[in-house]
Design a protein around this motif. Structure first.
Motif, mmCIF file in Angstrom:
data_model
loop_
_atom_site.group_PDB
_atom_site.id
_atom_site.type_symbol
_atom_site.label_atom_id
_atom_site.label_comp_id
_atom_site.label_asym_id
_atom_site.label_seq_id
_atom_site.Cartn_x
_atom_site.Cartn_y
_atom_site.Cartn_z
ATOM 1 N N ASP A 1 13.320 10.230 -1.807
ATOM 2 C CA ASP A 1 13.257 10.832 -0.240
ATOM 3 C C ASP A 1 14.201 10.310 0.557
ATOM 4 N N GLN A 2 15.405 9.603 -0.205
ATOM 5 C CA GLN A 2 16.635 9.287 0.454
ATOM 6 C C GLN A 2 16.286 7.841 1.410
ATOM 7 N N ILE A 3 15.055 7.514 1.258
ATOM 8 C CA ILE A 3 14.666 6.253 2.007
ATOM 9 C C ILE A 3 15.475 4.822 1.453
ATOM 10 N N HIS A 4 15.762 5.035 0.510
ATOM 11 C CA HIS A 4 16.671 3.759 -0.259
ATOM 12 C C HIS A 4 18.042 3.774 0.038
ATOM 13 N N ASP A 5 18.506 4.710 1.074
ATOM 14 C CA ASP A 5 19.703 4.582 1.391
ATOM 15 C C ASP A 5 20.240 3.432 1.999
ATOM 16 N N ASP A 6 21.424 2.990 1.870
ATOM 17 C CA ASP A 6 21.861 1.639 2.577
ATOM 18 C C ASP A 6 21.866 1.832 4.101
ATOM 19 N N PRO A 7 21.432 0.747 4.985
ATOM 20 C CA PRO A 7 21.474 0.955 6.479
ATOM 21 C C PRO A 7 22.906 1.161 6.820
ATOM 22 N N ALA B 1 6.512 6.634 8.178
ATOM 23 C CA ALA B 1 6.819 7.790 8.903
ATOM 24 C C ALA B 1 6.534 8.924 8.099
ATOM 25 N N ALA B 2 7.054 8.671 6.505
ATOM 26 C CA ALA B 2 6.964 10.071 5.891
ATOM 27 C C ALA B 2 5.501 10.179 5.563
ATOM 28 N N LEU B 3 4.607 9.183 5.437
ATOM 29 C CA LEU B 3 3.312 9.337 4.944
ATOM 30 C C LEU B 3 2.335 9.640 5.977
ATOM 31 N N ALA B 4 2.521 8.753 7.273
ATOM 32 C CA ALA B 4 1.804 8.693 8.376
ATOM 33 C C ALA B 4 2.076 9.760 9.557
ATOM 34 N N GLY B 5 3.322 10.168 9.361
ATOM 35 C CA GLY B 5 3.884 11.092 10.347
ATOM 36 C C GLY B 5 4.508 9.815 11.270
ATOM 37 N N GLY B 6 5.782 10.411 12.089
ATOM 38 C CA GLY B 6 6.327 9.624 12.994
ATOM 39 C C GLY B 6 5.574 8.893 14.193
ATOM 40 N N GLY B 7 4.611 9.692 14.751
ATOM 41 C CA GLY B 7 3.988 9.089 15.702
ATOM 42 C C GLY B 7 3.179 8.014 15.306
ATOM 43 N N ALA C 1 0.725 -1.243 -0.197
ATOM 44 C CA ALA C 1 -0.015 -0.073 -0.201
ATOM 45 C C ALA C 1 0.921 1.144 0.139
ATOM 46 N N ILE C 2 1.934 1.277 0.714
ATOM 47 C CA ILE C 2 2.895 2.430 0.879
ATOM 48 C C ILE C 2 3.716 2.463 -0.358
ATOM 49 N N ALA C 3 3.901 1.620 -1.088
ATOM 50 C CA ALA C 3 4.774 1.630 -2.270
ATOM 51 C C ALA C 3 3.913 2.219 -3.393
ATOM 52 N N CYS C 4 2.584 2.399 -3.380
ATOM 53 C CA CYS C 4 1.614 3.018 -4.303
ATOM 54 C C CYS C 4 1.903 4.535 -3.895
ATOM 55 N N ASP C 5 1.415 5.209 -5.030
ATOM 56 C CA ASP C 5 1.443 6.642 -4.907
ATOM 57 C C ASP C 5 0.391 7.218 -4.091
ATOM 58 N N LEU C 6 -0.881 6.719 -3.877
ATOM 59 C CA LEU C 6 -2.222 7.182 -3.375
ATOM 60 C C LEU C 6 -3.001 6.038 -3.122
ATOM 61 N N ARG C 7 -3.627 6.395 -1.817
ATOM 62 C CA ARG C 7 -4.347 5.308 -0.989
ATOM 63 C C ARG C 7 -5.790 5.590 -0.732
ATOM 64 N N VAL C 8 -6.588 4.832 -1.293
ATOM 65 C CA VAL C 8 -8.086 5.046 -1.216
ATOM 66 C C VAL C 8 -8.726 3.830 -0.061
ATOM 67 N N VAL C 9 -8.918 4.234 1.016
ATOM 68 C CA VAL C 9 -9.270 3.071 2.041
ATOM 69 C C VAL C 9 -10.535 3.016 2.461
ATOM 70 N N ALA C 10 -11.190 1.953 2.401
ATOM 71 C CA ALA C 10 -12.519 1.595 2.583
ATOM 72 C C ALA C 10 -12.658 1.681 4.281
ATOM 73 N N PRO C 11 -13.816 2.100 4.598
ATOM 74 C CA PRO C 11 -14.253 2.155 6.158
ATOM 75 C C PRO C 11 -14.082 0.543 6.552
ATOM 76 N N GLY C 12 -13.421 0.495 7.720
ATOM 77 C CA GLY C 12 -13.374 -0.699 8.404
ATOM 78 C C GLY C 12 -12.066 -1.512 8.072
ATOM 79 N N SER C 13 -11.335 -1.009 7.104
ATOM 80 C CA SER C 13 -9.904 -1.255 6.648
ATOM 81 C C SER C 13 -9.034 -0.911 7.769
ATOM 82 N N PHE C 14 -7.827 -1.474 7.781
ATOM 83 C CA PHE C 14 -6.656 -1.015 8.796
ATOM 84 C C PHE C 14 -5.212 -1.565 8.195
ATOM 85 N N PHE C 15 -4.593 -0.815 8.604
ATOM 86 C CA PHE C 15 -3.035 -1.025 8.424
ATOM 87 C C PHE C 15 -2.528 -1.759 9.709
ATOM 88 N N GLU C 16 -1.661 -2.642 9.562
ATOM 89 C CA GLU C 16 -0.683 -3.258 10.410
ATOM 90 C C GLU C 16 0.562 -3.890 9.970
#
Length: 243
Positions: free
Chosen positions: A202-208, A139-145, A105-120
């Motif tokens: 967004d530099q998220i592919h930088d090596d660990p 973290a970039a999409l949802a915020g760090g918290g 889901a987060i690899a996609c560019d946009l997300r349309v989410v049906a009520p009752g669905s969840f991320f885990e």
């Protein structure tokens, strides 16, 4: 394993393993990757990805081939294909998006989410580590918290909260996602391609770092990971000891 359908300039790719809640194995990952590439070759302007039945994607198929190293590489190649394809990709989240389902889901560019669905992402209950890309993109999409709630707290984030924090761009079903995709086909393709390149730079592919790599490997080779698999098979809670 997948269904591909086209309506005008919109191609819809449907994960079709409803008996396994669309859990990913090697065959399905390869099918998704090839389907994404085929949609681009066929001149689609927007791609919609959804799941058949009541789940978007239940993650990696833990009863199949999800643990060998080769699966991890194939999963990563599928995610890169979704992220790097030159056309916008809309995820129509029609139900639970768990583990690798949230990654898709987060690899996609946009997300349309049906009520009752969840991320885990239940990695800490499975005794395994997730990639730097997963942590940073979430973290970039949802915020760090919210990312910490999902990853460190081991909690689900439902559609309404996902919309509030920005992880979901819209609330709605496949029809809403398709209608949005159709409207995007009227926009300038080259401008959209440029936006994708910038958003994903967004530099998220930088090596660990060496420390991050060592911690990742330690989790995947740990006794805790083996205990999680035993507990799952025995239908009990795992007892982790940090080894």
């Amino acid at each position: 394993m997948i269904g591909l359908s086209r309506d005008g300039d919109v191609v819809t790719l449907e994960l079709q393993r409803p008996d396994r809640r669309n859990a990913l194995n090697t065959e399905l990952c390869l099918a998704v990757r090839h389907g994404v590439e085929q949609a681009e070759r066929d001149g689609a302007r927007v791609l919609v990805i959804t799941g058949q039945g009541t789940s978007f994607c239940a993650g990696a198929d833990l009863t199949g081939d999800a643990f060998p190293d080769s699966f991890g590489q194939i999963l990563e190649e599928m995610l890169i294909a979704v992220e790097s394809v030159s056309i916008p990709v809309v995820a129509a989240i029609n139900g639970p998006a768990v583990g690798a389902g949230t990654q898709l889901a987060i690899a996609c560019d946009l997300r349309v989410v049906a009520p009752g669905s969840f991320f885990e992402i239940p990695s800490t209950r499975l005794g395994i580590a997730v990639s730097n890309w997963t942590i940073r993109r979430l973290a970039a999409l949802a915020g760090g918290g919210v990312a910490r709630t999902i990853l460190l707290g081991g909690e689900r984030v439902y559609a309404e909260q996902a919309f509030t924090c920005g992880l979901a761009n819209k609330l709605g079903d496949l029809a809403v996602a398709t209608q949005w995709a159709e409207s995007i086909t009227e926009l300038a393709p080259l401008a959209l391609r440029h936006l994708k390149l910038v958003f994903n730079d967004d530099q998220i592919h930088d090596d660990p770092t060496p420390e991050q790599h060592a911690a990742f490997e330690a989790a995947w080779s740990s006794e805790d990971m083996k205990e999680a698999r035993r507990a799952r098979a025995e239908k009990r809670k795992p007892k982790f000891v940090g080894k």
